[in-house]
Design a protein around this motif. Structure first.
Motif, PDB file in Angstrom:
ATOM      1  N   TYR A   1       1.767  11.243   0.408  1.00  0.00           N
ATOM      2  CA  TYR A   1       0.149  11.437   0.211  1.00  0.00           C
ATOM      3  C   TYR A   1      -0.389  12.892  -0.284  1.00  0.00           C
TER       4      TYR A   1
ATOM      5  N   THR B   1       6.244   5.183  -2.472  1.00  0.00           N
ATOM      6  CA  THR B   1       5.807   4.233  -1.863  1.00  0.00           C
ATOM      7  C   THR B   1       7.057   3.403  -1.939  1.00  0.00           C
TER       8      THR B   1
ATOM      9  N   LEU C   1       2.445   5.126   0.772  1.00  0.00           N
ATOM     10  CA  LEU C   1       2.618   5.243   2.379  1.00  0.00           C
ATOM     11  C   LEU C   1       1.911   6.867   2.560  1.00  0.00           C
ATOM     12  N   ARG C   2       1.744   7.152   4.093  1.00  0.00           N
ATOM     13  CA  ARG C   2       1.212   7.808   3.872  1.00  0.00           C
ATOM     14  C   ARG C   2       2.096   9.013   4.391  1.00  0.00           C
ATOM     15  N   ASP C   3       3.287   8.855   4.543  1.00  0.00           N
ATOM     16  CA  ASP C   3       3.423  10.475   4.223  1.00  0.00           C
ATOM     17  C   ASP C   3       4.311  10.129   2.678  1.00  0.00           C
TER      18      ASP C   3
ATOM     19  N   TRP D   1      -9.282  -1.165   5.162  1.00  0.00           N
ATOM     20  CA  TRP D   1      -9.561  -0.760   5.435  1.00  0.00           C
ATOM     21  C   TRP D   1     -10.637  -1.284   6.625  1.00  0.00           C
TER      22      TRP D   1
ATOM     23  N   ARG E   1       0.699  -1.574   0.015  1.00  0.00           N
ATOM     24  CA  ARG E   1       0.042   0.199  -0.246  1.00  0.00           C
ATOM     25  C   ARG E   1       1.144   1.252  -0.025  1.00  0.00           C
TER      26      ARG E   1
ATOM     27  N   LEU F   1       1.325   9.851  -4.682  1.00  0.00           N
ATOM     28  CA  LEU F   1       1.444   8.530  -4.422  1.00  0.00           C
ATOM     29  C   LEU F   1       2.890   8.456  -3.034  1.00  0.00           C
TER      30      LEU F   1
ATOM     31  N   ASP G   1      -8.533   2.048  -3.053  1.00  0.00           N
ATOM     32  CA  ASP G   1      -8.036   3.211  -2.519  1.00  0.00           C
ATOM     33  C   ASP G   1      -7.204   3.106  -1.856  1.00  0.00           C
ATOM     34  N   PRO G   2      -6.108   3.688  -1.647  1.00  0.00           N
ATOM     35  CA  PRO G   2      -4.947   3.313  -0.211  1.00  0.00           C
ATOM     36  C   PRO G   2      -5.713   4.515   0.929  1.00  0.00           C
ATOM     37  N   THR G   3      -6.589   5.287   0.514  1.00  0.00           N
ATOM     38  CA  THR G   3      -7.449   5.541   1.911  1.00  0.00           C
ATOM     39  C   THR G   3      -8.465   4.860   2.269  1.00  0.00           C
TER      40      THR G   3
ATOM     41  N   ARG H   1      -3.780  14.839  -2.281  1.00  0.00           N
ATOM     42  CA  ARG H   1      -4.872  14.597  -2.778  1.00  0.00           C
ATOM     43  C   ARG H   1      -5.182  15.694  -3.512  1.00  0.00           C
TER      44      ARG H   1
END
Length: 140
Positions: free
Chosen positions: A18, A53, A14-16, A88, A12, A51, A82-84, A20
């Motif tokens: 990301y 990764t 990374l949040r760091d 989940w 997936r 994105l 969708d990575p968000t 939009r």
């Protein structure tokens, strides 16, 4: 013709890294006087998502093969989770996961139809791994 799917064996994003940008379908109308005026130019527009990764050398080769072969150098659309949201757990209002009768969490499934952005994926070495950054345009 089938639509390619982003490789599920890649981690997936990374949040760091990301980011939009929400779609903007407005056109700016030039005024002789007064405040600027916006009018709707498009009924829908694509979202731009950045994105990042971190991949091993083998995973990087898999991403490159996906770019070159499956999306014809980034020119074909593809499906991507969708990575968000995808994978989940679905939560109650109190923040606890909803469970099936067997006790497993109910997971969200959210997919995007995307195109790679204007630039090809970029690679940077970080120790023994590689950091790949790219943008996608999420179709409305």
């Amino acid at each position: 013709m089938t639509i390619p799917v982003y490789p599920d064996d890649l981690p997936r994003p990374l949040r760091d890294g990301y980011g939009r940008v929400f779609p903007d379908g407005r056109a700016r109308a030039q005024q002789d006087a007064g405040p600027p005026r916006s009018v709707r130019r498009f009924s829908s527009a694509a979202q731009r998502v950045s994105l990042v990764t971190t991949l091993t050398r083998d995973q990087g080769a898999r991403l490159l093969r996906f770019w070159v072969e499956d999306t014809a150098g980034g020119s074909l659309p593809f499906l991507m989770p969708d990575p968000t949201a995808h994978g989940w757990p679905l939560l109650t209002a109190a923040g606890t996961p909803l469970l099936t009768e067997a006790g497993a969490p109910i997971l969200l499934g959210a997919w995007w139809l995307v195109l790679f952005g204007d630039q090809p994926p970029q690679e940077a070495a970080t120790g023994i791994r590689f950091r790949y950054s790219f943008t996608v345009a999420v179709m409305p």
